[in-house]
Scaffold this motif. Sequence first.
Motif, PDB file in Angstrom:
ATOM      1  N   VAL A 183       0.836  -1.204   0.000  1.00 22.71           N
ATOM      2  CA  VAL A 183       0.000   0.000   0.000  1.00 22.71           C
ATOM      3  C   VAL A 183       0.873   1.256   0.000  1.00 22.71           C
ATOM      4  O   VAL A 183       0.567   2.237  -0.678  1.00 22.71           O
ATOM      5  N   PHE A 184       1.975   1.190   0.742  1.00 21.64           N
ATOM      6  CA  PHE A 184       2.888   2.330   0.838  1.00 21.64           C
ATOM      7  C   PHE A 184       4.186   1.980   0.119  1.00 21.64           C
ATOM      8  O   PHE A 184       4.928   1.107   0.572  1.00 21.64           O
ATOM      9  N   PRO A 185       4.485   2.630  -0.996  1.00 29.61           N
ATOM     10  CA  PRO A 185       5.698   2.295  -1.751  1.00 29.61           C
ATOM     11  C   PRO A 185       6.965   2.338  -0.904  1.00 29.61           C
ATOM     12  O   PRO A 185       7.891   1.556  -1.121  1.00 29.61           O
ATOM     13  N   GLU A 186       7.005   3.228   0.088  1.00 27.00           N
ATOM     14  CA  GLU A 186       8.224   3.387   0.883  1.00 27.00           C
ATOM     15  C   GLU A 186       8.476   2.228   1.851  1.00 27.00           C
ATOM     16  O   GLU A 186       9.589   2.082   2.371  1.00 27.00           O
ATOM     17  N   THR A 187       7.471   1.402   2.121  1.00 25.89           N
ATOM     18  CA  THR A 187       7.679   0.255   3.015  1.00 25.89           C
ATOM     19  C   THR A 187       7.704  -1.063   2.256  1.00 25.89           C
ATOM     20  O   THR A 187       7.784  -2.124   2.864  1.00 25.89           O
ATOM     21  N   ASN A 188       7.626  -0.992   0.926  1.00 23.99           N
ATOM     22  CA  ASN A 188       7.572  -2.192   0.093  1.00 23.99           C
ATOM     23  C   ASN A 188       8.976  -2.569  -0.374  1.00 23.99           C
ATOM     24  O   ASN A 188       9.684  -1.769  -0.976  1.00 23.99           O
ATOM     25  N   SER A 189       9.394  -3.809  -0.090  1.00 24.81           N
ATOM     26  CA  SER A 189      10.728  -4.275  -0.472  1.00 24.81           C
ATOM     27  C   SER A 189      10.630  -5.185  -1.695  1.00 24.81           C
ATOM     28  O   SER A 189       9.763  -6.051  -1.761  1.00 24.81           O
ATOM     29  N   LEU A 190      11.522  -4.993  -2.645  1.00 24.68           N
ATOM     30  CA  LEU A 190      11.535  -5.804  -3.855  1.00 24.68           C
ATOM     31  C   LEU A 190      12.620  -6.870  -3.774  1.00 24.68           C
ATOM     32  O   LEU A 190      13.727  -6.611  -3.303  1.00 24.68           O
ATOM     33  N   PHE A 191      12.299  -8.076  -4.254  1.00 26.28           N
ATOM     34  CA  PHE A 191      13.303  -9.121  -4.410  1.00 26.28           C
ATOM     35  C   PHE A 191      14.138  -8.820  -5.653  1.00 26.28           C
ATOM     36  O   PHE A 191      13.726  -8.071  -6.540  1.00 26.28           O
ATOM     37  N   GLY A 192      15.297  -9.460  -5.711  1.00 27.35           N
ATOM     38  CA  GLY A 192      16.163  -9.275  -6.867  1.00 27.35           C
ATOM     39  C   GLY A 192      15.480  -9.656  -8.163  1.00 27.35           C
ATOM     40  O   GLY A 192      15.619  -8.979  -9.188  1.00 27.35           O
ATOM     41  N   GLY A 193      14.701 -10.753  -8.139  1.00 28.98           N
ATOM     42  CA  GLY A 193      14.003 -11.200  -9.333  1.00 28.98           C
ATOM     43  C   GLY A 193      12.978 -10.188  -9.814  1.00 28.98           C
ATOM     44  O   GLY A 193      12.790  -9.999 -11.026  1.00 28.98           O
ATOM     45  N   GLN A 194      12.298  -9.517  -8.877  1.00 30.09           N
ATOM     46  CA  GLN A 194      11.319  -8.501  -9.253  1.00 30.09           C
ATOM     47  C   GLN A 194      12.006  -7.307  -9.921  1.00 30.09           C
ATOM     48  O   GLN A 194      11.512  -6.759 -10.899  1.00 30.09           O
ATOM     49  N   LYS A 195      13.169  -6.935  -9.376  1.00 25.35           N
ATOM     50  CA  LYS A 195      13.915  -5.823  -9.970  1.00 25.35           C
ATOM     51  C   LYS A 195      14.352  -6.160 -11.389  1.00 25.35           C
ATOM     52  O   LYS A 195      14.308  -5.309 -12.286  1.00 25.35           O
ATOM     53  N   LEU A 196      14.767  -7.402 -11.607  1.00 26.96           N
ATOM     54  CA  LEU A 196      15.189  -7.818 -12.942  1.00 26.96           C
ATOM     55  C   LEU A 196      14.010  -7.812 -13.913  1.00 26.96           C
ATOM     56  O   LEU A 196      14.139  -7.394 -15.070  1.00 26.96           O
TER      57      LEU A 196
END
Length: 340
Positions: A183-196
């Motif tokens: 819901v809040f972009p600032e508290t959302n963590s991305l995995f390496g695969g998502q970044k790729l």
Amino acid sequence: MLRFGFRDPAIAGIGYQHIAWIALGVVTAAIVYFLNIPLPPLSSTLLNWQKKGTVFKYKEFDIFYIVEEGIQSDGSTLVLIHGFPTSSHDWSKILGRMKSQFSRIIMLDMLGYGFSDKPLDHHYLITEQADIHEALLTSLSISRAHVMSHDYGDTVALELLHRFNNRESKFQLESMCMLNGGVFPETNSLFGGQKLLLTPVLGFILSHFTSYRNFKWSISRVFGVETQPTSDEMMDFYAIIQRKNGNVVKSRLIKYLNQRAENKDRWVGALVQTKIPVHMIYGPSDPVNSRYAFVDQYKKVVPSPSITVLEAAIGHYPHWEDPTAVFESYKSFLQSIKKP
């Protein structure tokens, strides 16, 4: 005597061109190989789920949906909105319990998901997914509904909430309950695969290289250690994603993360400004939304915040990991908002 080697610009250029063509050939062969891996068969569980539903046309696309009759006679409707990268089948473990609270329950596979169409060249937008929900409710002559959502579905629900707040909605939104989502972009963590996957060109290429083994490794990370899906359940997740080239469109679907950041004021603002009852049910063992940062931000941003934090073992899919606790929390929320 003249000596030729890769230090000579002309020869080096030829050498690098050969290397580039070889690399391209290897990548192409790998893509062809992965695209021709037979689809995993649908289990009896998924086949029965598919039989529950039907299809309606949204523009030129087929959208799969299910209408499940409840036991209440008050005409109440619940709309369930699933998350990324799965489907409406995510709600199967909680569906039976929800029937005790509503006259009917409606869920669809959003465009790009599940048994719905998954166009390869489509620009997937959260706003369009909201349009699809409104189109379905209109076609079913439903003018009022409660909404429960998860993950990606939370953002779709927030778009619907924004429209309702601004009197642009095509139905009366009676309440909203969200489950773990960024819901809040600032508290959302991305995995390496998502970044790729978000990386232009590379994400599209990598989306073709999907196997059950790497899928299982990736999705198991978002479940609690003690609440992992069974092998059969994991295969069902994989099989329904793979239908209609679903693995390939993931690199397009995941761009919702960019949309979420770009539209923060619109969607978080809807949550802050709304007057309808809103509740959050949160599994704290969630690597996507870290417990303390997310809960603190929710309580800080949302006026009169209503939130249930489940047991520590529950992860990103609380309705799958502990459907009883989710139902009991939601039932208490419904009771608290009923008019005397």
